[in-house]
Design a protein around this motif. Structure first.
Motif, PDB file in Angstrom:
ATOM      1  N   LYS A   1      40.956 -14.574  55.729  1.00 46.56           N
ATOM      2  CA  LYS A   1      40.508 -15.562  56.719  1.00 46.56           C
ATOM      3  C   LYS A   1      38.989 -15.666  56.653  1.00 46.56           C
ATOM      4  CE  LYS A   1      44.322 -15.356  59.833  1.00 46.56           C
ATOM      5  NZ  LYS A   1      44.698 -16.292  60.840  1.00 46.56           N
ATOM      6  N   PRO A   2      38.457 -16.868  56.690  1.00 50.23           N
ATOM      7  CA  PRO A   2      37.011 -17.052  56.512  1.00 50.23           C
ATOM      8  C   PRO A   2      36.139 -16.230  57.456  1.00 50.23           C
ATOM      9  CG  PRO A   2      38.120 -19.151  56.342  1.00 50.23           C
ATOM     10  CD  PRO A   2      39.161 -18.142  56.785  1.00 50.23           C
ATOM     11  N   GLU A   3      36.567 -16.037  58.696  1.00 47.65           N
ATOM     12  CA  GLU A   3      35.734 -15.264  59.622  1.00 47.65           C
ATOM     13  C   GLU A   3      35.635 -13.794  59.211  1.00 47.65           C
ATOM     14  OE1 GLU A   3      39.833 -15.700  61.528  1.00 47.65           O
ATOM     15  OE2 GLU A   3      38.410 -17.076  60.621  1.00 47.65           O
ATOM     16  N   ARG A   4      36.591 -13.330  58.435  1.00 49.12           N
ATOM     17  CA  ARG A   4      36.563 -11.946  57.956  1.00 49.12           C
ATOM     18  C   ARG A   4      35.999 -11.839  56.529  1.00 49.12           C
ATOM     19  NH1 ARG A   4      41.657  -7.777  57.990  1.00 49.12           N
ATOM     20  NH2 ARG A   4      40.578  -6.054  56.980  1.00 49.12           N
ATOM     21  N   SER A   5      36.451 -12.705  55.637  1.00 53.98           N
ATOM     22  CA  SER A   5      36.047 -12.632  54.229  1.00 53.98           C
ATOM     23  C   SER A   5      34.671 -13.235  53.976  1.00 53.98           C
ATOM     24  CB  SER A   5      37.066 -13.358  53.352  1.00 53.98           C
ATOM     25  OG  SER A   5      37.052 -14.752  53.602  1.00 53.98           O
ATOM     26  N   LYS A   6      34.259 -14.155  54.836  1.00 54.67           N
ATOM     27  CA  LYS A   6      33.007 -14.915  54.659  1.00 54.67           C
ATOM     28  C   LYS A   6      33.103 -15.847  53.456  1.00 54.67           C
ATOM     29  CE  LYS A   6      31.379 -12.652  58.102  1.00 54.67           C
ATOM     30  NZ  LYS A   6      31.573 -13.182  59.418  1.00 54.67           N
ATOM     31  N   LEU A   7      34.334 -16.248  53.120  1.00 57.53           N
ATOM     32  CA  LEU A   7      34.608 -17.145  52.002  1.00 57.53           C
ATOM     33  C   LEU A   7      35.484 -18.296  52.475  1.00 57.53           C
ATOM     34  CD1 LEU A   7      35.757 -14.440  49.419  1.00 57.53           C
ATOM     35  CD2 LEU A   7      33.443 -15.336  49.717  1.00 57.53           C
ATOM     36  N   VAL A   8      35.223 -19.484  51.940  1.00 54.79           N
ATOM     37  CA  VAL A   8      36.094 -20.633  52.150  1.00 54.79           C
ATOM     38  C   VAL A   8      36.481 -21.120  50.761  1.00 54.79           C
ATOM     39  CG1 VAL A   8      36.269 -22.986  53.031  1.00 54.79           C
ATOM     40  CG2 VAL A   8      35.020 -21.261  54.338  1.00 54.79           C
ATOM     41  N   MET A   9      37.776 -21.288  50.541  1.00 50.69           N
ATOM     42  CA  MET A   9      38.263 -21.666  49.214  1.00 50.69           C
ATOM     43  C   MET A   9      39.015 -22.983  49.274  1.00 50.69           C
ATOM     44  SD  MET A   9      39.531 -17.995  47.744  1.00 50.69           S
ATOM     45  CE  MET A   9      40.789 -17.804  48.989  1.00 50.69           C
ATOM     46  N   ALA A  10      38.894 -23.742  48.186  1.00 51.66           N
ATOM     47  CA  ALA A  10      39.615 -25.006  48.056  1.00 51.66           C
ATOM     48  C   ALA A  10      39.795 -25.309  46.578  1.00 51.66           C
ATOM     49  CB  ALA A  10      38.849 -26.132  48.733  1.00 51.66           C
ATOM     50  N   ILE A  11      40.844 -26.044  46.260  1.00 47.46           N
ATOM     51  CA  ILE A  11      41.056 -26.515  44.898  1.00 47.46           C
ATOM     52  C   ILE A  11      40.415 -27.894  44.798  1.00 47.46           C
ATOM     53  CG2 ILE A  11      42.759 -27.192  43.159  1.00 47.46           C
ATOM     54  CD1 ILE A  11      42.768 -24.182  43.762  1.00 47.46           C
ATOM     55  N   ASP A  12      39.504 -28.063  43.846  1.00 50.14           N
ATOM     56  CA  ASP A  12      38.871 -29.363  43.634  1.00 50.14           C
ATOM     57  C   ASP A  12      39.913 -30.310  43.044  1.00 50.14           C
ATOM     58  OD1 ASP A  12      37.495 -31.333  41.650  1.00 50.14           O
ATOM     59  OD2 ASP A  12      35.945 -30.752  43.092  1.00 50.14           O
ATOM     60  N   PRO A  13      40.163 -31.460  43.682  1.00 47.09           N
ATOM     61  CA  PRO A  13      41.213 -32.357  43.199  1.00 47.09           C
ATOM     62  C   PRO A  13      40.887 -33.012  41.855  1.00 47.09           C
ATOM     63  CG  PRO A  13      40.033 -33.356  45.018  1.00 47.09           C
ATOM     64  CD  PRO A  13      39.528 -31.952  44.897  1.00 47.09           C
ATOM     65  N   ASN A  14      39.614 -33.090  41.491  1.00 45.11           N
ATOM     66  CA  ASN A  14      39.238 -33.725  40.227  1.00 45.11           C
ATOM     67  C   ASN A  14      39.327 -32.777  39.038  1.00 45.11           C
ATOM     68  OD1 ASN A  14      38.605 -36.244  41.443  1.00 45.11           O
ATOM     69  ND2 ASN A  14      36.697 -35.359  42.149  1.00 45.11           N
ATOM     70  N   THR A  15      38.939 -31.518  39.240  1.00 44.19           N
ATOM     71  CA  THR A  15      38.890 -30.569  38.127  1.00 44.19           C
ATOM     72  C   THR A  15      40.010 -29.539  38.163  1.00 44.19           C
ATOM     73  OG1 THR A  15      37.482 -29.039  39.357  1.00 44.19           O
ATOM     74  CG2 THR A  15      36.372 -30.738  38.017  1.00 44.19           C
ATOM     75  N   ASN A  16      40.628 -29.374  39.324  1.00 45.66           N
ATOM     76  CA  ASN A  16      41.637 -28.340  39.555  1.00 45.66           C
ATOM     77  C   ASN A  16      41.017 -26.937  39.581  1.00 45.66           C
ATOM     78  OD1 ASN A  16      44.329 -27.849  40.267  1.00 45.66           O
ATOM     79  ND2 ASN A  16      44.830 -27.220  38.195  1.00 45.66           N
ATOM     80  N   PHE A  17      39.681 -26.860  39.679  1.00 44.62           N
ATOM     81  CA  PHE A  17      38.990 -25.581  39.765  1.00 44.62           C
ATOM     82  C   PHE A  17      39.155 -25.004  41.164  1.00 44.62           C
ATOM     83  CE2 PHE A  17      35.379 -26.460  36.462  1.00 44.62           C
ATOM     84  CZ  PHE A  17      36.320 -26.618  35.466  1.00 44.62           C
TER      85      PHE A  17
END
Length: 108
Positions: free
Chosen positions: A11-27
């Motif tokens: 969870k972002p409040e614990r990990s300090k990370l926000v993740m997403a898949i870029d729809p254009n590159t799939n990265f």
């Protein structure tokens, strides 16, 4: 969080990370909280990002970590800092040509 495959430690409040898949590159794009710049290098995050990087090498899905607007690509052989990725710039990633070679990362 919109997926159940990650535990509560992600969870972002614990990990300090926000993740997403870029729809254009799939990265897999990982944005790090600027107040915790080393968060992505801590466990269990770092080892999982590396695992995703190794798995993504077969499918073309790369792991790109952003601290503010500076990017680092996580690849099976290590991290490659690429700095700011400008509008319209793309990452070019070359696999090693020899067993002991290293990946190369350039912007174009």
């Amino acid at each position: 969080m919109i997926t159940d495959i990650l535990g509560p430690e992600w969870k972002p409040e614990r990990s300090k990370l926000v993740m997403a898949i870029d729809p254009n590159t799939n990265f897999l794009m990982v944005q790090v909280d600027p107040g915790s710049p080393r968060a992505w290098r801590l466990e269990p995050y770092y080892s999982q990002l590396k695992k995703w990087s190794v798995a993504g090498d077969q499918t073309g899905r790369r792991v790109v970590v952003f601290l503010n607007n500076k990017a680092t690509v996580v690849l099976p052989d290590g991290e490659h800092e690429v700095g700011i990725i400008g509008p319209g710039e793309k990452l070019q990633i070359q696999r090693p040509s020899t067993p002991n070679g290293r990946f190369s990362v350039t912007k174009s």
